[in-house]
Design an enzyme around this catalytic site. Sequence first.
Site, PDB file in Angstrom:
ATOM      1  N   ARG A  17       0.820  -1.221   0.000  1.00 42.78           N
ATOM      2  CA  ARG A  17       0.000   0.000   0.000  1.00 42.78           C
ATOM      3  C   ARG A  17       0.846   1.260   0.000  1.00 42.78           C
ATOM      4  O   ARG A  17       0.583   2.213  -0.731  1.00 42.78           O
ATOM      5  CB  ARG A  17      -0.908  -0.002   1.237  1.00 42.78           C
ATOM      6  CG  ARG A  17      -1.965  -1.073   1.204  1.00 42.78           C
ATOM      7  CD  ARG A  17      -2.627  -1.199   2.561  1.00 42.78           C
ATOM      8  NE  ARG A  17      -1.715  -1.793   3.518  1.00 42.78           N
ATOM      9  CZ  ARG A  17      -1.921  -2.955   4.137  1.00 42.78           C
ATOM     10  NH1 ARG A  17      -3.014  -3.621   3.931  1.00 42.78           N
ATOM     11  NH2 ARG A  17      -1.028  -3.430   4.989  1.00 42.78           N
ATOM     12  N   ARG A  24       8.465  -9.904  -3.859  1.00 39.22           N
ATOM     13  CA  ARG A  24       8.635 -11.355  -3.985  1.00 39.22           C
ATOM     14  C   ARG A  24       8.139 -11.854  -5.334  1.00 39.22           C
ATOM     15  O   ARG A  24       8.678 -12.768  -5.926  1.00 39.22           O
ATOM     16  CB  ARG A  24       7.925 -12.078  -2.844  1.00 39.22           C
ATOM     17  CG  ARG A  24       8.862 -12.293  -1.648  1.00 39.22           C
ATOM     18  CD  ARG A  24       8.111 -12.810  -0.473  1.00 39.22           C
ATOM     19  NE  ARG A  24       6.960 -11.930  -0.180  1.00 39.22           N
ATOM     20  CZ  ARG A  24       6.241 -11.987   0.912  1.00 39.22           C
ATOM     21  NH1 ARG A  24       6.518 -12.891   1.829  1.00 39.22           N
ATOM     22  NH2 ARG A  24       5.238 -11.163   1.128  1.00 39.22           N
ATOM     23  N   ARG A  65      12.085  -0.415   7.742  1.00 42.78           N
ATOM     24  CA  ARG A  65      12.643  -0.789   9.038  1.00 42.78           C
ATOM     25  C   ARG A  65      14.158  -0.765   8.900  1.00 42.78           C
ATOM     26  O   ARG A  65      14.694  -1.146   7.839  1.00 42.78           O
ATOM     27  CB  ARG A  65      12.211  -2.217   9.432  1.00 42.78           C
ATOM     28  CG  ARG A  65      10.791  -2.327   9.918  1.00 42.78           C
ATOM     29  CD  ARG A  65      10.602  -1.699  11.303  1.00 42.78           C
ATOM     30  NE  ARG A  65       9.241  -1.853  11.786  1.00 42.78           N
ATOM     31  CZ  ARG A  65       8.295  -0.916  11.672  1.00 42.78           C
ATOM     32  NH1 ARG A  65       8.553   0.231  11.078  1.00 42.78           N
ATOM     33  NH2 ARG A  65       7.085  -1.130  12.174  1.00 42.78           N
ATOM     34  N   ASP A  85      14.800   7.257   7.723  1.00 40.95           N
ATOM     35  CA  ASP A  85      13.867   7.501   8.826  1.00 40.95           C
ATOM     36  C   ASP A  85      13.950   6.396   9.869  1.00 40.95           C
ATOM     37  O   ASP A  85      13.413   6.531  10.958  1.00 40.95           O
ATOM     38  CB  ASP A  85      12.432   7.570   8.275  1.00 40.95           C
ATOM     39  CG  ASP A  85      11.407   7.961   9.335  1.00 40.95           C
ATOM     40  OD1 ASP A  85      11.702   8.898  10.117  1.00 40.95           O
ATOM     41  OD2 ASP A  85      10.328   7.354   9.392  1.00 40.95           O
ATOM     42  N   GLU A 134      17.217   1.654  16.984  1.00 37.99           N
ATOM     43  CA  GLU A 134      16.584   2.915  17.401  1.00 37.99           C
ATOM     44  C   GLU A 134      16.396   2.966  18.905  1.00 37.99           C
ATOM     45  O   GLU A 134      16.100   1.936  19.504  1.00 37.99           O
ATOM     46  CB  GLU A 134      15.218   3.050  16.699  1.00 37.99           C
ATOM     47  CG  GLU A 134      15.368   3.141  15.190  1.00 37.99           C
ATOM     48  CD  GLU A 134      14.024   3.095  14.457  1.00 37.99           C
ATOM     49  OE1 GLU A 134      12.978   3.184  15.121  1.00 37.99           O
ATOM     50  OE2 GLU A 134      14.044   2.961  13.238  1.00 37.99           O
ATOM     51  N   HIS A 157      12.420   8.319  12.923  1.00 37.52           N
ATOM     52  CA  HIS A 157      11.256   7.431  12.728  1.00 37.52           C
ATOM     53  C   HIS A 157       9.942   8.223  12.849  1.00 37.52           C
ATOM     54  O   HIS A 157       9.130   7.961  13.742  1.00 37.52           O
ATOM     55  CB  HIS A 157      11.287   6.265  13.725  1.00 37.52           C
ATOM     56  CG  HIS A 157      10.432   5.106  13.287  1.00 37.52           C
ATOM     57  ND1 HIS A 157      10.744   3.799  13.579  1.00 37.52           N
ATOM     58  CD2 HIS A 157       9.269   5.048  12.578  1.00 37.52           C
ATOM     59  CE1 HIS A 157       9.805   3.002  13.071  1.00 37.52           C
ATOM     60  NE2 HIS A 157       8.907   3.740  12.461  1.00 37.52           N
TER      61      HIS A 157
HETATM   62  C1  8YV Z   1       5.165   3.426  14.466  1.00 36.98           C
HETATM   63  C2  8YV Z   1       5.609   2.399  12.340  1.00 36.98           C
HETATM   64  O1  8YV Z   1       4.248   2.452  14.740  1.00 36.98           O
HETATM   65  O2  8YV Z   1       3.476   1.954  11.471  1.00 36.98           O
HETATM   66  C3  8YV Z   1       4.607   1.529  11.692  1.00 36.98           C
HETATM   67  O3  8YV Z   1       4.952   0.392  11.383  1.00 36.98           O
HETATM   68  O4  8YV Z   1       6.751   2.111  12.348  1.00 36.98           O
HETATM   69  C4  8YV Z   1       5.203   3.663  12.984  1.00 36.98           C
HETATM   70  O5  8YV Z   1       4.022   4.174  12.495  1.00 36.98           O
HETATM   71  C5  8YV Z   1       4.829   4.653  15.195  1.00 36.98           C
HETATM   72  O6  8YV Z   1       5.967   5.389  15.212  1.00 36.98           O
HETATM   73  C6  8YV Z   1       4.377   4.401  16.609  1.00 36.98           C
HETATM   74  O7  8YV Z   1       5.417   3.995  17.388  1.00 36.98           O
END
Ligand code: 8YV
Length: 318
Positions: A153, A174, A231, A255, A260, A278
């Site tokens: 998405r 994939r 990530r 980001d 982290e 992030h």
């Molecule tokens: C975090 C995120 O959840 O949606 C995700 O996978 O990494 C972010 O949106 C947000 O920073 C809350 O901790």
Amino acid sequence: MSHIDVLSVTKLSPLLEPQIRAVFNLHDRLHETDPAAFAKIAPQIRAIAASGESKVPAALIEQLPALEIISVFGVGYDGVDVAAAKARGVMVTHTPNVLNDDVADLAMGLMLAAARQLPAADRYVKDGKWPTGPMPLARKVSGARMGIVGIGRIGQAIAQRALAFNMSVAYTARSAKADLPFKYVATPEALAAESDYLVVITPGGAATRKLINADVLKALGTKGILVNVARGSVVDETALIEALQNGVIGGAGLDVFENEPNVPEALRALPHVVLAPHIGSGTTQTRQAMADLAFNNLNSYFENKTVHTPVPECAAKG
Ligand code: 8YV
């Protein structure tokens, strides 16, 4: 439902925590702050509230015999041991869709910031350097080639924005998605070789760990720019630092990071890298929508055993 005990495994968003407290009995990170008290309450815990970055390992799930649902505030749930949850019949929910625009916006922002050296430009003016002469020239974004690693998405929302910049869009995933009008490339390395900007937006977890390695960075090339809004685990951070230090790639906009909130000094010291803490989903509007969805998943589960957005592994089949 104040008789229902919920354990949070992270400092909850101020947009979510009051909603949960108003209805449930919240134990805020009790397993970390007071293990003795946690041991007493553990048999009663029926829900976990987590964030996208949270870890919910099998070991924690095993300590909670009454656990029924894990509600993640975030689209990513790579820190949750979904297999262990499913084996116990525990529902896992997340917050997809509501953050697509924000994460895609940030990907474009980081790409533009890294290509056009916006943080350096800002410092140049603020430090009074402009009268000493012009800044070095930057790299053009419009009309360039974007490669997207992961075309879910958010990847598609990024592609949409890239088209408005007259960029060509190719992707790796994939498998090829027949319904998408973009070129499919089988591997990240091959995609990098034909991209000026390589944007990473694939789920985290074991399947994508260090997918972006030294070979991919080499293929991206000396003028290429890497953007990661997925990530930290998806990129080999040591290889990335080496590539940036040695001019193997041209720059990066990041980001997310491996460990982290700790970002290696070597990465922070590099001039041609734009870093963010992030903040992909970090707008008031989106965090509110995420909070409402994370809460509604919990609430409707305990009201009528339905949830709005289960993770795909927990979605009812047919
Ligand atoms: C975090 C995120 O959840 O949606 C995700 O996978 O990494 C972010 O949106 C947000 O920073 C809350 O901790």
